[in-house]
Design a protein around this motif. Structure first.
Motif, PDB file in Angstrom:
ATOM      1  N   ASP A   1      -8.296  -3.005  -1.318  1.00 36.39           N
ATOM      2  CA  ASP A   1      -8.834  -1.641  -1.478  1.00 36.39           C
ATOM      3  C   ASP A   1     -10.249  -1.671  -2.057  1.00 36.39           C
ATOM      4  OD1 ASP A   1      -6.575  -0.570  -0.523  1.00 36.39           O
ATOM      5  OD2 ASP A   1      -5.780   0.162  -2.431  1.00 36.39           O
TER       6      ASP A   1
ATOM      7  N   ALA B   1     -12.932  -3.580   0.194  1.00 31.47           N
ATOM      8  CA  ALA B   1     -13.453  -2.815   1.335  1.00 31.47           C
ATOM      9  C   ALA B   1     -14.663  -1.991   0.915  1.00 31.47           C
ATOM     10  CB  ALA B   1     -12.360  -1.908   1.879  1.00 31.47           C
TER      11      ALA B   1
ATOM     12  N   ASP C   1       0.830  -1.217   0.000  1.00 26.38           N
ATOM     13  CA  ASP C   1       0.000   0.000   0.000  1.00 26.38           C
ATOM     14  C   ASP C   1       0.855   1.255   0.000  1.00 26.38           C
ATOM     15  OD1 ASP C   1      -2.355  -1.340  -0.123  1.00 26.38           O
ATOM     16  OD2 ASP C   1      -2.740  -1.312   2.029  1.00 26.38           O
TER      17      ASP C   1
ATOM     18  N   ASP D   1      -9.229  -5.580  10.542  1.00 25.98           N
ATOM     19  CA  ASP D   1      -8.934  -4.450  11.440  1.00 25.98           C
ATOM     20  C   ASP D   1      -9.868  -3.272  11.184  1.00 25.98           C
ATOM     21  OD1 ASP D   1      -6.952  -5.884  12.577  1.00 25.98           O
ATOM     22  OD2 ASP D   1      -5.290  -4.878  11.556  1.00 25.98           O
ATOM     23  N   SER D   2     -10.377  -3.162   9.942  1.00 26.55           N
ATOM     24  CA  SER D   2     -11.322  -2.070   9.622  1.00 26.55           C
ATOM     25  C   SER D   2     -12.748  -2.432  10.013  1.00 26.55           C
ATOM     26  CB  SER D   2     -11.297  -1.769   8.121  1.00 26.55           C
ATOM     27  OG  SER D   2      -9.994  -1.581   7.678  1.00 26.55           O
TER      28      SER D   2
ATOM     29  N   THR E   1      -4.381  -6.156  -1.263  1.00 23.72           N
ATOM     30  CA  THR E   1      -4.620  -5.687   0.102  1.00 23.72           C
ATOM     31  C   THR E   1      -6.049  -5.181   0.303  1.00 23.72           C
ATOM     32  OG1 THR E   1      -3.636  -3.594  -0.549  1.00 23.72           O
ATOM     33  CG2 THR E   1      -2.207  -5.155   0.552  1.00 23.72           C
TER      34      THR E   1
ATOM     35  N   VAL F   1      -2.236 -10.060   4.156  1.00 23.49           N
ATOM     36  CA  VAL F   1      -2.191  -8.613   4.429  1.00 23.49           C
ATOM     37  C   VAL F   1      -3.589  -8.018   4.244  1.00 23.49           C
ATOM     38  CG1 VAL F   1      -1.257  -6.391   3.658  1.00 23.49           C
ATOM     39  CG2 VAL F   1       0.247  -8.371   3.809  1.00 23.49           C
ATOM     40  N   GLY F   2      -4.268  -8.412   3.145  1.00 21.71           N
ATOM     41  CA  GLY F   2      -5.616  -7.921   2.861  1.00 21.71           C
ATOM     42  C   GLY F   2      -6.595  -8.325   3.947  1.00 21.71           C
ATOM     43  N   ARG F   3      -6.529  -9.581   4.356  1.00 22.05           N
ATOM     44  CA  ARG F   3      -7.461 -10.084   5.390  1.00 22.05           C
ATOM     45  C   ARG F   3      -7.254  -9.335   6.711  1.00 22.05           C
ATOM     46  NH1 ARG F   3      -7.615 -16.177   5.453  1.00 22.05           N
ATOM     47  NH2 ARG F   3      -5.397 -15.879   5.722  1.00 22.05           N
ATOM     48  N   ASP F   4      -5.994  -9.168   7.099  1.00 22.01           N
ATOM     49  CA  ASP F   4      -5.712  -8.437   8.354  1.00 22.01           C
ATOM     50  C   ASP F   4      -6.230  -7.006   8.274  1.00 22.01           C
ATOM     51  OD1 ASP F   4      -4.552 -10.690   9.257  1.00 22.01           O
ATOM     52  OD2 ASP F   4      -2.468 -10.009   9.029  1.00 22.01           O
ATOM     53  N   LYS F   5      -5.972  -6.360   7.118  1.00 20.98           N
ATOM     54  CA  LYS F   5      -6.372  -4.950   6.963  1.00 20.98           C
ATOM     55  C   LYS F   5      -7.897  -4.805   7.032  1.00 20.98           C
ATOM     56  CE  LYS F   5      -6.236  -1.878   3.227  1.00 20.98           C
ATOM     57  NZ  LYS F   5      -5.631  -1.473   1.964  1.00 20.98           N
ATOM     58  N   LEU F   6      -8.608  -5.679   6.324  1.00 15.12           N
ATOM     59  CA  LEU F   6     -10.072  -5.574   6.294  1.00 15.12           C
ATOM     60  C   LEU F   6     -10.679  -5.930   7.649  1.00 15.12           C
ATOM     61  CD1 LEU F   6     -10.731  -7.134   2.770  1.00 15.12           C
ATOM     62  CD2 LEU F   6     -10.876  -4.742   3.393  1.00 15.12           C
TER      63      LEU F   6
END
Lengths: 249, 244
Positions: A73, A76, A34, A107-108, A71, A100-105
């Motif tokens: 984007d 989401a 990102d 966490d959101s 990741t 990375v994508g799973r963790d980011k989403l």
């Protein structure tokens, strides 16, 4: 080029080797993906994705597959648009990117209507005619056999379903093309080295963009794969193009 | 030599300057898509606060109402899918085939369709300038459902502002909408009256044509007089030069 070989950047490699080599690249860049996207495009990639989302025309309750979603984007945004009755599948061949994508989403707070799928775009493990929309953003150029991937996408789309391909392409202006070439081969690898500690992966990125089919060629490939109403729109002078096609109803 | 070199340079420069890209971003398409997406968000919000309408939608058979506007060419698709209402707007001809597959179609000019939707509920399309085809029974049910939509605005506004403030705001908003609607109706009536009154003061077509003819005759008379004066002056100059 024979049938058993394909491009990996400017190099020619055996087809079965490409996926592993591309995987190595994305394993290497996943953690800083990102940040590097923002740095390399000066944030413009967010506008390109925003246009893609607007033109996707997503509605509540739809089933969407975000191939090479990285990741997450697009996923989401789609997750909010389809609502609790809809489904978004974040698919990527690369486990590191998917993590990375799973963790980011997660966490959101985006959970419930997102599914994660580690899959090769050439052989999507999804039922026929089960998806309303497929997007593939900056992923098609890394696929070994693009025609096979387009045919696979066509298979899983519902009749009337839409495919959107957001990908680097050929600048339409010669002056811009020269500036872009200089940036891609001189600045990009150095940025990669400086911020991600990996110049080779970003060298591959620049090379893979040059080897990717131009706008008209990709449009013809989509037509051949059975899509209709194929069209494309250049963005930022053709540095990026958004191709769209519809599965015949 | 210099001009040829300069011309060559300018030609090369013009090739490098950005020309309008026929495949560039289609801003009108993007604007229509964005507006449609925002409108869909409003429809979703309204339906989320209209449980009775949602229930009635789920009772209605799935299908698409295609509204084809002839002037300007726009096609609006309202699709009933379970208890949702999906909106799509197309500005190109390519969706005509989809319209023919829709369950019901309404075709007419923007003004005729606007008058039909904005006016009192009608029981017939006769004389409205709108043609209706397809499953008319389904269209009737769909129309009745939309006409009786009851959105709980108080509920929507209560979430960000609280129950009491939400109730007061919803009441105020309803009153403002009603006032706006009446003002609009009054304005339209007044505009028609003003036009009718002003129209009486305007000259008729016959009197305008008569005035035009008189003006033409006056112009011809003035031209003749000018020619006569010029002739007299020339004659006088000639006489004077002969005397000298």
């Amino acid at each position: 080029m024979s049938e058993e070989t394909t491009h990996f950047g400017f190099k020619t490699v055996r087809s079965e080797e490409k996926a592993a080599k591309v995987a190595d690249v994305f394993h290497s860049v996943a953690a800083k993906y990102d940040l590097m996207n923002d740095l390399m495009s000066a944030g413009i990639h967010r506008l390109w994705k925003r246009v893609t989302i607007e033109l996707a025309g997503v509605r509540q309750g739809q089933t969407i597959v975000d191939i090479a979603g990285g990741t997450g984007d697009l996923t989401a945004k789609f997750s909010r648009l389809v609502g609790p009755d809809g489904t978004v599948v974040l698919a990527d061949i690369n486990a590191s990117m998917l993590n990375v994508g799973r963790d980011k989403l997660t966490d959101s707070g985006l959970i419930g209507n997102i599914h994660y799928l580690q899959a090769d775009a050439q052989y999507l493990p999804l039922p026929d005619e089960s998806v309303d929309l497929i997007t593939i953003a900056f992923g098609l150029r890394n696929v070994t056999d693009k025609s096979l991937a387009l045919a696979s996408m066509q298979r899983v789309l519902k009749p009337g379903g839409k495919l959107l391909v957001l990908e680097f392409s050929k600048p339409t202006n010669p002056l811009l093309a020269r500036v872009y070439d200089g940036y891609s081969f001189s600045v990009l690898p150095k940025l990669g080295q400086l911020f991600a500690g990996d110049a080779d992966s970003y060298q591959y990125l620049a090379e893979s963009i040059r080897m990717h089919p131009d706008q008209e060629t990709l449009k013809a490939m989509m037509n051949e794969a059975g899509f209709e109403r194929c069209d494309y729109q250049n963005m930022t002078g053709g540095i990026v193009a958004l191709h769209s096609g519809v599965k015949p109803a | 030599m210099i001009s040829a070199t300069l011309g060559n340079f300018l030609e090369q420069l013009s090739q490098t300057l950005p020309a309008r890209d026929p495949n560039g971003l289609k801003l009108s398409q993007l604007a229509v898509a964005s507006a449609t997406n925002r409108l869909q968000a409003l429809v979703d919000l309204a339906l989320s606060e209209a449980p009775v309408t949602r229930h009635q939608l789920s009772q209605l058979d799935d299908g698409t109402l295609a509204i084809s506007v002839t002037e300007p060419t726009v096609e609006v698709h309202l699709s009933v899918i379970e208890n949702r209402l999906n909106l799509q707007v197309y500005t190109t001809q390519e969706h005509t085939e989809q319209a023919t597959r829709s369950r019901a179609q309404l075709t007419g000019s923007a003004s005729a369709l606007g008058a039909l939707m904005g006016g009192e509920q009608k029981h017939s399309f006769a004389g409205s300038g709108v043609a209706a085809t397809g499953d008319l029974a389904w269209l009737g049910q769909f129309n009745a459902l939309l006409a009786n939509i009851d959105i709980d605005w108080g509920g929507i506004l209560a979430r960000p502002f609280g129950d009491v403030a939400g109730h007061i705001l919803a009441k105020g908003a309803k009153a403002a909408v009603e006032h706006g609607r009446r003002t609009l109706e009054r304005s339209a009536t007044n505009a028609v009256e003003v036009l009718q009154q002003e129209w009486q003061w305007l000259p008729t077509r016959a009197s305008t044509e008569k005035f035009d003819r008189q003006l033409l005759e006056l112009r011809r008379g003035a031209d003749r007089l000018q020619a006569k004066i010029d002739y007299t002056l020339r004659q006088r100059q000639r006489d004077q030069s002969e005397q000298n």
